[in-house]
Scaffold this motif. Sequence first.
Motif, PDB file in Angstrom:
ATOM      1  N   UNK A 172       0.836  -1.204   0.000  1.00  0.00           N
ATOM      2  CA  UNK A 172       0.000   0.000   0.000  1.00  0.00           C
ATOM      3  C   UNK A 172       0.872   1.255   0.000  1.00  0.00           C
ATOM      4  N   UNK A 173       1.964   1.219   0.751  1.00  0.00           N
ATOM      5  CA  UNK A 173       2.867   2.374   0.807  1.00  0.00           C
ATOM      6  C   UNK A 173       3.499   2.618  -0.561  1.00  0.00           C
ATOM      7  N   UNK A 174       3.943   1.555  -1.210  1.00  0.00           N
ATOM      8  CA  UNK A 174       4.572   1.692  -2.526  1.00  0.00           C
ATOM      9  C   UNK A 174       3.572   2.188  -3.570  1.00  0.00           C
ATOM     10  N   UNK A 175       2.312   1.747  -3.472  1.00  0.00           N
ATOM     11  CA  UNK A 175       1.281   2.204  -4.405  1.00  0.00           C
ATOM     12  C   UNK A 175       1.011   3.695  -4.219  1.00  0.00           C
ATOM     13  N   UNK A 176       0.898   4.130  -2.954  1.00  0.00           N
ATOM     14  CA  UNK A 176       0.683   5.558  -2.664  1.00  0.00           C
ATOM     15  C   UNK A 176       1.856   6.385  -3.169  1.00  0.00           C
ATOM     16  N   UNK A 177       3.060   5.866  -3.026  1.00  0.00           N
ATOM     17  CA  UNK A 177       4.254   6.587  -3.488  1.00  0.00           C
ATOM     18  C   UNK A 177       4.298   6.671  -5.016  1.00  0.00           C
ATOM     19  N   UNK A 178       3.777   5.643  -5.691  1.00  0.00           N
ATOM     20  CA  UNK A 178       3.714   5.706  -7.160  1.00  0.00           C
ATOM     21  C   UNK A 178       2.735   6.783  -7.616  1.00  0.00           C
ATOM     22  N   UNK A 179       1.581   6.849  -6.949  1.00  0.00           N
ATOM     23  CA  UNK A 179       0.582   7.860  -7.321  1.00  0.00           C
ATOM     24  C   UNK A 179       1.135   9.266  -7.109  1.00  0.00           C
ATOM     25  N   UNK A 180       1.853   9.460  -5.997  1.00  0.00           N
ATOM     26  CA  UNK A 180       2.387  10.795  -5.665  1.00  0.00           C
ATOM     27  C   UNK A 180       3.749  11.045  -6.282  1.00  0.00           C
ATOM     28  N   UNK A 181       4.238  10.108  -7.114  1.00  0.00           N
ATOM     29  CA  UNK A 181       5.532  10.243  -7.797  1.00  0.00           C
ATOM     30  C   UNK A 181       6.712  10.308  -6.824  1.00  0.00           C
ATOM     31  N   UNK A 182       6.537   9.711  -5.645  1.00  0.00           N
ATOM     32  CA  UNK A 182       7.649   9.625  -4.698  1.00  0.00           C
ATOM     33  C   UNK A 182       8.672   8.599  -5.190  1.00  0.00           C
ATOM     34  N   UNK A 183       8.180   7.590  -5.930  1.00  0.00           N
ATOM     35  CA  UNK A 183       9.064   6.532  -6.421  1.00  0.00           C
ATOM     36  C   UNK A 183      10.135   7.057  -7.374  1.00  0.00           C
ATOM     37  N   UNK A 184       9.926   8.294  -7.893  1.00  0.00           N
ATOM     38  CA  UNK A 184      10.898   8.860  -8.830  1.00  0.00           C
ATOM     39  C   UNK A 184      12.218   9.211  -8.147  1.00  0.00           C
ATOM     40  N   UNK A 185      12.166   9.498  -6.844  1.00  0.00           N
ATOM     41  CA  UNK A 185      13.415   9.902  -6.181  1.00  0.00           C
ATOM     42  C   UNK A 185      13.813   8.986  -5.020  1.00  0.00           C
ATOM     43  N   UNK A 186      12.921   8.113  -4.588  1.00  0.00           N
ATOM     44  CA  UNK A 186      13.239   7.311  -3.397  1.00  0.00           C
ATOM     45  C   UNK A 186      14.384   6.348  -3.647  1.00  0.00           C
ATOM     46  N   UNK A 187      14.506   5.874  -4.884  1.00  0.00           N
ATOM     47  CA  UNK A 187      15.585   4.937  -5.205  1.00  0.00           C
ATOM     48  C   UNK A 187      16.953   5.614  -5.165  1.00  0.00           C
ATOM     49  N   UNK A 188      16.966   6.933  -5.288  1.00  0.00           N
ATOM     50  CA  UNK A 188      18.239   7.657  -5.265  1.00  0.00           C
ATOM     51  C   UNK A 188      18.731   7.908  -3.849  1.00  0.00           C
ATOM     52  N   UNK A 189      17.866   7.678  -2.875  1.00  0.00           N
ATOM     53  CA  UNK A 189      18.257   7.865  -1.481  1.00  0.00           C
ATOM     54  C   UNK A 189      18.982   6.616  -0.990  1.00  0.00           C
ATOM     55  N   UNK A 190      20.054   6.813  -0.274  1.00  0.00           N
ATOM     56  CA  UNK A 190      20.919   5.706   0.132  1.00  0.00           C
ATOM     57  C   UNK A 190      20.171   4.657   0.955  1.00  0.00           C
ATOM     58  N   UNK A 191      19.325   5.111   1.875  1.00  0.00           N
ATOM     59  CA  UNK A 191      18.625   4.185   2.767  1.00  0.00           C
ATOM     60  C   UNK A 191      17.170   3.969   2.375  1.00  0.00           C
TER      61      UNK A 191
END
Length: 575
Positions: free
Chosen positions: A439-458
């Motif tokens: 559910x968290x990953x789906x919400x992050x996809x809708x809000x385009x958080x997934x575009x930058x989360x992979x660039x964060x070290x942790x």
Amino acid sequence: MLKRIFSYMKQYKKYAFLALFCIAVEAVLELMVPMIMADLIDTGVATGDERYIYQKGFQMVLCAAAALVLGIGSARFAALAGQGLGANLREAEYEKLQSYSFANIDHFRVSSIVTRLTSDVTNIQNAVSTGMRPFGRSPVMLIFATGVAFSINSTLALVFFVALPVLAVLLICIIVNVRPLYSKMQFAIDRMNRTIQENLTAVRVVKAYVRGDYEIAKFEEANLNLKKESEKAFGIAVLNMPAMQFVMYATILSLLLFGGYLIHEGRLGIGELTGFLSYVLLILNSLMMMSNVFLMMTRSLASGARILEVIDEKIDLTDENAKDISVERGEIEFDHVWFKYKEEAKEYVLSDVSFHIKAGQTVGIIGQTGAAKTTLVQLIPRLYDTVRGTVKVDGVDVKNYPMQHLRDAIAMVLQKNTLFSGTMLDNLKWGDENASMTEIEEACRIACVDEFIDRLQDGYQTEMGQGGVNVSGGQKQRLCIARAILKKPKVLILDDSTSAVDTATESRIREGLAEKLPDMTKIIIAQRISSVRHADQIIILDGGRVSGIGTHESLLASNRIYQEIYESQKEGADL
């Protein structure tokens, strides 16, 4: 007031009673020592009876040892009672703050609330922890020692009838003058805390404008004001000790003068005078301790009044009309709504606002700065209440919903985005603490958080820092949108929450909301027409009034304000 303050001691009252019991017994044991000593001198020493001297000496050691044990116990119990009272007072204040509406919070400065939760509570808990011993000892020692002193020699004891009134007058004069100064001192602490808070909150602005010297000067002014108020208060409070010593030494000199005369006349023994002087010192020390208690109580009363102001603040938003219902669809209606922040304000912020939003619609709200767009949407979850008119959700007045259910059904991404210290995952779970990673990953996809989360070290375990300092403004906005989506609300309000996001990303967020959450009512406040042009309807606000309602095409054809906004933004784009 004291009765109300001490009512928060609750489960710690037993420690207070145990402390007072230990203190009282300890005082009685200490008072027995001079009696034993006088007997030792007048009987044992005078007759040379060694056995009697050792017997009385052993009794003195036993009394002293028992008093020591009781003294340690009383200190521990008093500390438990004082710290427990302080913890309960802070908890009561903090719980009350959670029930405050925005209007209630507006009555106090944030720095003042922090001072009332910390410094003022500390004053009271310290008064209990350190003041319980003199408070318990003084009356016992005063009554017991005075009785024994009169039994030893009633003529000498008459000196107290002169000393006590003098001391009482001096103490009353000190307390009357110092009490208002303690209140001023606490307000000075408020002011200094406010200066520090503002500087730390806006430290980037201070650095950017090179205003460090100005902020230092402002702090020095607040700091000097606190110093001045503290000096005034403590300058009068410390007069208590000289006043006590003046009375004490004057009393001792008088007793030595009259006692020597009575010994010379053969009407008083040396041991009796020695014992009498011991009791005089106990009486005067008990009076000194009592005066210190009065001073601590005076400061505690000033702090207690400030604490009770927070606890007694009348909550203007209540559930008194609430029924056992919940939001099912997310339909919204404003029926001739009028609103102003304060009753005494001359002008209304919102005037005769009426519109209807169907469940599942996407509605844009647009208007110039200061048009009351944010105020309008804050009436939906009852962050404020209307002055006149009705706000309805699913055809029911919002005042008839329990506030918890109403606010659970409405998610707001506020104009000022806030992230808390902790990991990114902790912040996202504010929307739903039981949310699964899917559910968290789906919400992050809708809000385009997934575009930058992979660039964060942790990744999701990245620490946000205080206020989310580890992410940019646009990233913070997207995280707040994802957090709101996780709440699974019936109504989602985005209050200019994509202003720091580029138009391409904003478009993807809008498309994701429409595709993945089609049944959710979405209200978008924006400055850019591009943010709302695809909405089912657009509401134009102008000076707190509805200037027009319609689609992008209809408003562009008929509404002057919308045309002006469109043309100005079009010209900016062309440039």
